[in-house]
Design a protein around this motif. Structure first.
Motif, PDB file in Angstrom:
ATOM      1  N   LEU A 104       0.735  -1.321  -0.027  1.00  0.00           N
ATOM      2  CA  LEU A 104       0.149   0.007   0.066  1.00  0.00           C
ATOM      3  C   LEU A 104       0.735   1.347   0.088  1.00  0.00           C
ATOM      4  O   LEU A 104       0.479   2.129  -0.816  1.00  0.00           O
ATOM      5  N   THR A 105       1.834   1.408   0.770  1.00  0.00           N
ATOM      6  CA  THR A 105       2.821   2.279   0.836  1.00  0.00           C
ATOM      7  C   THR A 105       4.104   1.900   0.114  1.00  0.00           C
ATOM      8  O   THR A 105       4.767   1.150   0.743  1.00  0.00           O
ATOM      9  N   ARG A 106       4.652   2.698  -0.949  1.00  0.00           N
ATOM     10  CA  ARG A 106       5.640   2.224  -1.639  1.00  0.00           C
ATOM     11  C   ARG A 106       6.954   2.926  -1.062  1.00  0.00           C
ATOM     12  O   ARG A 106       7.961   2.341  -1.664  1.00  0.00           O
ATOM     13  N   ASN A 107       6.981   3.639  -0.198  1.00  0.00           N
ATOM     14  CA  ASN A 107       8.162   4.567  -0.022  1.00  0.00           C
ATOM     15  C   ASN A 107       8.677   3.658   1.141  1.00  0.00           C
ATOM     16  O   ASN A 107       8.057   3.306   2.303  1.00  0.00           O
ATOM     17  N   LYS A 108       9.977   3.240   0.793  1.00  0.00           N
ATOM     18  CA  LYS A 108      10.740   2.498   1.756  1.00  0.00           C
ATOM     19  C   LYS A 108      10.993   3.028   3.069  1.00  0.00           C
ATOM     20  O   LYS A 108      11.283   2.560   4.218  1.00  0.00           O
ATOM     21  N   ALA A 109      11.470   4.516   3.239  1.00  0.00           N
ATOM     22  CA  ALA A 109      11.745   5.136   4.431  1.00  0.00           C
ATOM     23  C   ALA A 109      10.556   5.262   5.182  1.00  0.00           C
ATOM     24  O   ALA A 109      10.703   4.912   6.385  1.00  0.00           O
ATOM     25  N   VAL A 110       9.229   5.430   4.762  1.00  0.00           N
ATOM     26  CA  VAL A 110       8.067   5.692   5.475  1.00  0.00           C
ATOM     27  C   VAL A 110       7.836   4.093   6.095  1.00  0.00           C
ATOM     28  O   VAL A 110       7.248   3.954   7.157  1.00  0.00           O
ATOM     29  N   ASN A 111       7.971   2.956   5.219  1.00  0.00           N
ATOM     30  CA  ASN A 111       7.886   1.563   5.533  1.00  0.00           C
ATOM     31  C   ASN A 111       8.648   1.366   6.768  1.00  0.00           C
ATOM     32  O   ASN A 111       8.379   0.867   7.948  1.00  0.00           O
ATOM     33  N   PHE A 112       9.941   1.836   6.790  1.00  0.00           N
ATOM     34  CA  PHE A 112      11.014   1.651   7.983  1.00  0.00           C
ATOM     35  C   PHE A 112      10.618   2.250   8.985  1.00  0.00           C
ATOM     36  O   PHE A 112      10.721   1.879  10.145  1.00  0.00           O
ATOM     37  N   LEU A 113      10.205   3.773   9.110  1.00  0.00           N
ATOM     38  CA  LEU A 113       9.748   4.404  10.189  1.00  0.00           C
ATOM     39  C   LEU A 113       8.559   3.815  10.672  1.00  0.00           C
ATOM     40  O   LEU A 113       8.576   3.770  12.197  1.00  0.00           O
ATOM     41  N   ALA A 114       7.695   3.512  10.030  1.00  0.00           N
ATOM     42  CA  ALA A 114       6.407   2.829  10.468  1.00  0.00           C
ATOM     43  C   ALA A 114       6.656   1.412  11.212  1.00  0.00           C
ATOM     44  O   ALA A 114       6.194   1.275  12.382  1.00  0.00           O
ATOM     45  N   ARG A 115       7.486   0.497  10.807  1.00  0.00           N
ATOM     46  CA  ARG A 115       7.835  -0.562  11.537  1.00  0.00           C
ATOM     47  C   ARG A 115       8.580  -0.305  12.702  1.00  0.00           C
ATOM     48  O   ARG A 115       8.701  -0.867  13.592  1.00  0.00           O
ATOM     49  N   LEU A 116       9.433   0.707  12.748  1.00  0.00           N
ATOM     50  CA  LEU A 116      10.162   1.331  13.861  1.00  0.00           C
ATOM     51  C   LEU A 116       9.260   1.545  15.055  1.00  0.00           C
ATOM     52  O   LEU A 116       9.646   1.078  16.251  1.00  0.00           O
ATOM     53  N   ILE A 117       8.270   2.332  14.696  1.00  0.00           N
ATOM     54  CA  ILE A 117       7.338   2.678  15.718  1.00  0.00           C
ATOM     55  C   ILE A 117       6.752   1.422  16.111  1.00  0.00           C
ATOM     56  O   ILE A 117       6.421   1.290  17.433  1.00  0.00           O
ATOM     57  N   LEU A 118       6.331   0.532  15.476  1.00  0.00           N
ATOM     58  CA  LEU A 118       5.730  -0.644  15.752  1.00  0.00           C
ATOM     59  C   LEU A 118       6.523  -1.613  16.810  1.00  0.00           C
ATOM     60  O   LEU A 118       6.000  -2.013  17.678  1.00  0.00           O
ATOM     61  N   VAL A 119       7.613  -1.766  16.336  1.00  0.00           N
ATOM     62  CA  VAL A 119       8.834  -2.554  17.232  1.00  0.00           C
ATOM     63  C   VAL A 119       9.046  -1.804  18.361  1.00  0.00           C
ATOM     64  O   VAL A 119       8.916  -2.645  19.541  1.00  0.00           O
ATOM     65  N   SER A 120       9.045  -0.727  18.514  1.00  0.00           N
ATOM     66  CA  SER A 120       9.465   0.289  19.678  1.00  0.00           C
ATOM     67  C   SER A 120       7.930   0.159  20.817  1.00  0.00           C
ATOM     68  O   SER A 120       8.143   0.097  21.839  1.00  0.00           O
ATOM     69  N   SER A 121       7.048   0.175  19.994  1.00  0.00           N
ATOM     70  CA  SER A 121       5.684  -0.111  20.922  1.00  0.00           C
ATOM     71  C   SER A 121       5.697  -1.117  21.773  1.00  0.00           C
ATOM     72  O   SER A 121       5.589  -1.477  22.947  1.00  0.00           O
ATOM     73  N   ARG A 122       6.202  -2.516  21.001  1.00  0.00           N
ATOM     74  CA  ARG A 122       6.045  -3.924  21.256  1.00  0.00           C
ATOM     75  C   ARG A 122       7.261  -4.101  22.440  1.00  0.00           C
ATOM     76  O   ARG A 122       6.982  -5.182  23.094  1.00  0.00           O
ATOM     77  N   SER A 123       8.264  -3.541  21.904  1.00  0.00           N
ATOM     78  CA  SER A 123       9.445  -3.869  23.140  1.00  0.00           C
ATOM     79  C   SER A 123       9.527  -3.434  24.266  1.00  0.00           C
ATOM     80  O   SER A 123      10.243  -3.699  25.246  1.00  0.00           O
ATOM     81  N   ILE A 124       8.587  -2.485  24.384  1.00  0.00           N
ATOM     82  CA  ILE A 124       8.560  -1.781  25.957  1.00  0.00           C
ATOM     83  C   ILE A 124       7.147  -2.537  26.615  1.00  0.00           C
ATOM     84  O   ILE A 124       6.309  -2.061  26.187  1.00  0.00           O
ATOM     85  N   ASN A 125       7.575  -2.928  27.908  1.00  0.00           N
ATOM     86  CA  ASN A 125       6.520  -3.802  28.561  1.00  0.00           C
ATOM     87  C   ASN A 125       5.280  -2.769  29.043  1.00  0.00           C
ATOM     88  O   ASN A 125       5.819  -1.418  29.202  1.00  0.00           O
ATOM     89  N   SER A 126       4.141  -2.946  29.240  1.00  0.00           N
ATOM     90  CA  SER A 126       3.263  -2.120  29.876  1.00  0.00           C
ATOM     91  C   SER A 126       3.409  -1.465  31.009  1.00  0.00           C
ATOM     92  O   SER A 126       2.972  -0.297  31.170  1.00  0.00           O
ATOM     93  N   LEU A 127       4.111  -2.262  32.018  1.00  0.00           N
ATOM     94  CA  LEU A 127       4.423  -1.562  33.204  1.00  0.00           C
ATOM     95  C   LEU A 127       5.582  -0.488  33.121  1.00  0.00           C
ATOM     96  O   LEU A 127       5.345   0.343  33.906  1.00  0.00           O
ATOM     97  N   VAL A 128       6.406  -0.640  32.370  1.00  0.00           N
ATOM     98  CA  VAL A 128       7.184   0.500  31.959  1.00  0.00           C
ATOM     99  C   VAL A 128       6.571   1.360  31.213  1.00  0.00           C
ATOM    100  O   VAL A 128       6.845   2.780  31.748  1.00  0.00           O
ATOM    101  N   TRP A 129       5.834   1.352  30.278  1.00  0.00           N
ATOM    102  CA  TRP A 129       5.176   2.543  29.767  1.00  0.00           C
ATOM    103  C   TRP A 129       4.156   3.065  30.975  1.00  0.00           C
ATOM    104  O   TRP A 129       4.286   4.397  30.999  1.00  0.00           O
ATOM    105  N   ALA A 130       3.601   2.326  31.931  1.00  0.00           N
ATOM    106  CA  ALA A 130       2.769   3.016  33.050  1.00  0.00           C
ATOM    107  C   ALA A 130       3.721   3.846  33.649  1.00  0.00           C
ATOM    108  O   ALA A 130       3.436   4.769  34.254  1.00  0.00           O
ATOM    109  N   LEU A 131       5.069   3.317  34.201  1.00  0.00           N
ATOM    110  CA  LEU A 131       5.856   4.106  34.979  1.00  0.00           C
ATOM    111  C   LEU A 131       6.212   5.445  34.183  1.00  0.00           C
ATOM    112  O   LEU A 131       6.476   6.532  34.829  1.00  0.00           O
ATOM    113  N   LEU A 132       6.562   5.331  32.958  1.00  0.00           N
ATOM    114  CA  LEU A 132       6.907   6.453  32.077  1.00  0.00           C
ATOM    115  C   LEU A 132       5.683   7.386  32.191  1.00  0.00           C
ATOM    116  O   LEU A 132       5.942   8.848  32.421  1.00  0.00           O
ATOM    117  N   PHE A 133       4.445   6.977  32.063  1.00  0.00           N
ATOM    118  CA  PHE A 133       3.150   8.127  31.948  1.00  0.00           C
ATOM    119  C   PHE A 133       3.073   8.675  33.178  1.00  0.00           C
ATOM    120  O   PHE A 133       2.320   9.675  33.442  1.00  0.00           O
TER     121      PHE A 133
END
Length: 266
Positions: A104-133
């Motif tokens: 759907l999105t043919r831009n590789k830079a946009v693909n990389f940035l989006a996947r980076l966001i998804l990986v960053s979200s999953r790599s941090i546990n919900s308890l750590v997110w809670a402590l940050l917020f």
């Protein structure tokens, strides 16, 4: 003159047997090293059954009379956190999932940035997110809701992007040939194909968030976990038993609701 051949069948080659032995050896060494690094006090280990029996005895009878009031409010707050956090996660994850889909999105830079966001979200546990917020918003359900939302972005966005990439290209090619815009291609080409997967992802994530929101209160992020932590600090074990029963109950009810909703929507 006849020659004798060894016709015995062997499941693995010598190289495969050596590799399996090496893997088994590494597995055993990892267990031994883990046991050596964990500080287990034998006296506490031997005394554990007695302490467990004493704890269960203190939990009985369950303090059902404590439910109205603070515990009831905390339980409702937990469900609200899970629901609102899931809605916020879907709102934020859909654009990221669309950007992560390479077909759907043919831009590789946009693909990389989006996947980076998804990986960053999953790599941090919900308890750590809670402590940050909690550091940003202070203790309470707002921090827990934001932690659930940001933790769920990676889950929802990744599965949504994979569903888009697995969509059949025929309808998309037909819409593209007619000159349809990106919105029409997504709405009429991709959405009918990914709709079952989308609702399955959302419902499953809500089910997971109900369970996680019951734990976030242990670090001060609102919900029934705060009531559980408070009861444990005050050694009110009959209330602890009540809260554990309530957590188990809402998990079962959430599972039933998810099953019924999947049958209705899908």
């Amino acid at each position: 003159m006849t020659t004798a051949y060894d016709t015995r069948w062997q499941r693995y080659t010598p190289g495969q047997r050596l590799l399996r032995f090496a893997l088994y050896l590494l597995f055993v060494l990892a267990i031994v090293q883990s046991l050596r690094s964990i500080d287990v006090i034998p006296e506490f280990l031997y005394d554990a059954p007695t302490q467990m029996a004493d704890l269960l005895n203190r939990m009985w009878p369950v303090s059902w009379a404590s439910f109205p009031g603070a515990i009831q409010k905390a339980l409702i707050e937990t469900l609200h956190m899970a629901t609102l956090g899931t809605i916020l996660a879907v709102i934020m994850a859909v654009p990221v999932g669309l950007a992560a889909a390479t077909n759907l999105t043919r831009n590789k830079a946009v693909n990389f940035l989006a996947r980076l966001i998804l990986v960053s979200s999953r790599s941090i546990n919900s308890l750590v997110w809670a402590l940050l917020f909690i550091a940003v918003f202070g203790p309470g359900p707002l921090a827990g809701t934001m932690a659930i939302a940001f933790r769920s972005i990676g889950f929802v966005g990744k599965l949504l992007g994979e569903a888009i990439e697995e969509a059949h290209p025929g309808p998309i090619e037909a819409l593209t040939a007619t000159g349809a815009g990106t919105g029409s291609i997504i709405g009429y080409g991709y959405w009918p194909q990914i709709r079952p997967a989308f609702w399955s992802i959302v419902l499953l994530r809500w089910d997971i968030n109900v369970r996680e929101s019951a734990v976030l209160g242990l670090v001060g992020a609102g919900g029934i976990g705060m009531a559980l932590n408070s009861a444990m600090d005050l050694f009110q074990w009959d209330k602890v038993a009540l809260i554990l029963v309530l957590i188990f109950t809402i998990v079962i009810v959430a599972e039933v609701v998810i099953t019924r909703a999947r049958k209705t929507l899908l």
